[in-house]
Design a protein around this motif. Structure first.
Motif, PDB file in Angstrom:
ATOM      1  N   GLU A 283       0.834  -1.200   0.000  1.00 43.70           N
ATOM      2  CA  GLU A 283       0.000   0.000   0.000  1.00 43.70           C
ATOM      3  C   GLU A 283       0.875   1.260   0.000  1.00 43.70           C
ATOM      4  O   GLU A 283       0.591   2.218  -0.720  1.00 43.70           O
ATOM      5  N   ALA A 284       1.950   1.246   0.801  1.00 40.59           N
ATOM      6  CA  ALA A 284       2.854   2.399   0.853  1.00 40.59           C
ATOM      7  C   ALA A 284       3.526   2.619  -0.501  1.00 40.59           C
ATOM      8  O   ALA A 284       3.679   3.768  -0.959  1.00 40.59           O
ATOM      9  N   ILE A 285       3.925   1.526  -1.159  1.00 35.68           N
ATOM     10  CA  ILE A 285       4.547   1.625  -2.483  1.00 35.68           C
ATOM     11  C   ILE A 285       3.552   2.199  -3.486  1.00 35.68           C
ATOM     12  O   ILE A 285       3.881   3.088  -4.287  1.00 35.68           O
ATOM     13  N   THR A 286       2.324   1.707  -3.429  1.00 39.71           N
ATOM     14  CA  THR A 286       1.300   2.143  -4.378  1.00 39.71           C
ATOM     15  C   THR A 286       0.954   3.614  -4.184  1.00 39.71           C
ATOM     16  O   THR A 286       0.745   4.349  -5.160  1.00 39.71           O
ATOM     17  N   ILE A 287       0.900   4.063  -2.944  1.00 34.90           N
ATOM     18  CA  ILE A 287       0.632   5.481  -2.674  1.00 34.90           C
ATOM     19  C   ILE A 287       1.736   6.341  -3.267  1.00 34.90           C
ATOM     20  O   ILE A 287       1.483   7.380  -3.887  1.00 34.90           O
ATOM     21  N   LYS A 288       2.978   5.915  -3.082  1.00 39.92           N
ATOM     22  CA  LYS A 288       4.124   6.663  -3.610  1.00 39.92           C
ATOM     23  C   LYS A 288       4.041   6.775  -5.128  1.00 39.92           C
ATOM     24  O   LYS A 288       4.281   7.848  -5.706  1.00 39.92           O
ATOM     25  N   VAL A 289       3.683   5.678  -5.777  1.00 40.11           N
ATOM     26  CA  VAL A 289       3.567   5.679  -7.231  1.00 40.11           C
ATOM     27  C   VAL A 289       2.383   6.537  -7.672  1.00 40.11           C
ATOM     28  O   VAL A 289       2.460   7.274  -8.663  1.00 40.11           O
ATOM     29  N   ALA A 290       1.271   6.460  -6.925  1.00 44.44           N
ATOM     30  CA  ALA A 290       0.062   7.214  -7.287  1.00 44.44           C
ATOM     31  C   ALA A 290       0.293   8.715  -7.250  1.00 44.44           C
ATOM     32  O   ALA A 290      -0.311   9.462  -8.012  1.00 44.44           O
ATOM     33  N   THR A 291       1.168   9.174  -6.360  1.00 40.80           N
ATOM     34  CA  THR A 291       1.443  10.614  -6.275  1.00 40.80           C
ATOM     35  C   THR A 291       2.251  11.109  -7.474  1.00 40.80           C
ATOM     36  O   THR A 291       2.380  12.321  -7.660  1.00 40.80           O
ATOM     37  N   ASP A 292       2.777  10.194  -8.267  1.00 43.60           N
ATOM     38  CA  ASP A 292       3.513  10.577  -9.476  1.00 43.60           C
ATOM     39  C   ASP A 292       2.544  10.875 -10.616  1.00 43.60           C
ATOM     40  O   ASP A 292       2.562  11.963 -11.190  1.00 43.60           O
ATOM     41  N   SER A 293       1.702   9.888 -10.950  1.00 41.42           N
ATOM     42  CA  SER A 293       0.721  10.099 -12.018  1.00 41.42           C
ATOM     43  C   SER A 293      -0.258   8.936 -12.055  1.00 41.42           C
ATOM     44  O   SER A 293       0.000   7.861 -11.505  1.00 41.42           O
ATOM     45  N   ILE A 294      -1.371   9.155 -12.738  1.00 42.88           N
ATOM     46  CA  ILE A 294      -2.362   8.095 -12.922  1.00 42.88           C
ATOM     47  C   ILE A 294      -1.778   6.985 -13.781  1.00 42.88           C
ATOM     48  O   ILE A 294      -1.999   5.800 -13.514  1.00 42.88           O
ATOM     49  N   ARG A 295      -1.029   7.350 -14.798  1.00 43.15           N
ATOM     50  CA  ARG A 295      -0.432   6.339 -15.675  1.00 43.15           C
ATOM     51  C   ARG A 295       0.520   5.432 -14.896  1.00 43.15           C
ATOM     52  O   ARG A 295       0.542   4.209 -15.103  1.00 43.15           O
ATOM     53  N   SER A 296       1.316   6.028 -14.008  1.00 46.58           N
ATOM     54  CA  SER A 296       2.243   5.226 -13.205  1.00 46.58           C
ATOM     55  C   SER A 296       1.477   4.260 -12.312  1.00 46.58           C
ATOM     56  O   SER A 296       1.873   3.098 -12.149  1.00 46.58           O
ATOM     57  N   LEU A 297       0.383   4.736 -11.743  1.00 53.04           N
ATOM     58  CA  LEU A 297      -0.433   3.869 -10.893  1.00 53.04           C
ATOM     59  C   LEU A 297      -1.018   2.709 -11.685  1.00 53.04           C
ATOM     60  O   LEU A 297      -0.972   1.547 -11.232  1.00 53.04           O
ATOM     61  N   CYS A 298      -1.544   3.000 -12.860  1.00 58.29           N
ATOM     62  CA  CYS A 298      -2.117   1.937 -13.701  1.00 58.29           C
ATOM     63  C   CYS A 298      -1.051   0.920 -14.113  1.00 58.29           C
ATOM     64  O   CYS A 298      -1.304  -0.292 -14.115  1.00 58.29           O
ATOM     65  N   SER A 299       0.126   1.412 -14.431  1.00 58.92           N
ATOM     66  CA  SER A 299       1.218   0.507 -14.824  1.00 58.92           C
ATOM     67  C   SER A 299       1.604  -0.412 -13.673  1.00 58.92           C
ATOM     68  O   SER A 299       1.826  -1.611 -13.865  1.00 58.92           O
ATOM     69  N   LEU A 300       1.677   0.146 -12.461  1.00 55.77           N
ATOM     70  CA  LEU A 300       2.023  -0.674 -11.302  1.00 55.77           C
ATOM     71  C   LEU A 300       0.960  -1.723 -11.026  1.00 55.77           C
ATOM     72  O   LEU A 300       1.278  -2.880 -10.743  1.00 55.77           O
ATOM     73  N   ARG A 301      -0.303  -1.336 -11.137  1.00 52.95           N
ATOM     74  CA  ARG A 301      -1.385  -2.267 -10.821  1.00 52.95           C
ATOM     75  C   ARG A 301      -1.449  -3.426 -11.792  1.00 52.95           C
ATOM     76  O   ARG A 301      -2.029  -4.486 -11.462  1.00 52.95           O
TER      77      ARG A 301
END
Length: 226
Positions: free
Chosen positions: A18-36
């Protein structure tokens, strides 16, 4: 010979994901989608409300136009809004205030966005409260918010259109304050200098020692935006 490839992903605790995902989400929506899309653990972590609350929302001019046509995108933004994403709360607050004319709802949304540290929402809230003529307590609260922004160097213009300012909206009431009442003239001077591309357009009211007069100057800028 058989080579076995082992992964420790399955053993990473959920709170770490969850902490990793939050960090990525604060970068951009695209980064979050890529991680997921990388694994089930990352996908599940991306479902948390705190992730949707933390995701970085691009400014309107940088948002792909076709996102509004995608049901998936609409569901995502609705989820972010429900989770209390401060940027979306701020934008919706402006719609409530200046399009739907629902002042109470708009102020509540600005308060919610401000509580998360959203500087633009805090600025807009301070301006709205200082424009109150029926509640001196709220007016003082607006001035305190403005003081905090000024101390942090975060005082900036806004992107909303306000009605014309009147005498009763002014903040400074000190009878011995020499700049008192002259902020409209200073604003007009800066505006005309900007039209001539003059260096005198810069500086706003930073040289004025009275914080209340500086607030009055920003009120002038706030209500006279094109």
């Amino acid at each position: 010979m058989t080579i076995h490839c082992c992964s420790n992903i399955a053993f990473i605790p959920n709170d770490i994901w969850e902490a990793i995902t939050i960090k990525v989400a604060t970068d951009s929506i695209r980064s979050l989608c890529s991680l997921r899309m990388t694994c089930k653990a990352a996908h599940d972590a991306g479902e948390a409300d705190i992730v949707h609350r933390s995701v970085s929302i691009p400014p309107p001019h940088a948002t792909p136009w076709w996102w509004c046509l995608k049901p998936e995108a609409k569901r995502f933004f609705d989820r972010c809004m429900a989770a209390g994403n401060p940027e979306l709360l701020f934008r919706e607050a402006l719609r409530e205030l200046f399009i739907r004319r629902n002042e109470n709802i708009g102020i509540q949304m600005l308060n919610s966005a401000t509580s998360t540290g959203h500087a633009a929402a805090k600025y807009a809230l301070s301006m709205m409260l200082m424009l109150r003529t029926d509640d001196n307590v709220e007016k003082q609260k607006g001035l305190e918010l403005y003081r905090e922004l000024d101390a942090a160097g975060l005082v900036a213009g806004s992107e909303v259109q306000m009605p014309r300012i009147e005498e009763q909206h002014t903040v400074c009431a000190a009878p011995r304050c020499s700049p008192r009442g002259h902020m409209p003239l200073l604003y007009d001077y800066r505006r005309r200098a900007a039209e001539r591309n003059s260096v005198h357009a810069f500086g706003r009211a930073a040289h004025i020692p009275c914080i209340q007069c500086r607030a009055d100057y920003d009120l002038q800028a706030f209500v006279n935006l094109p």
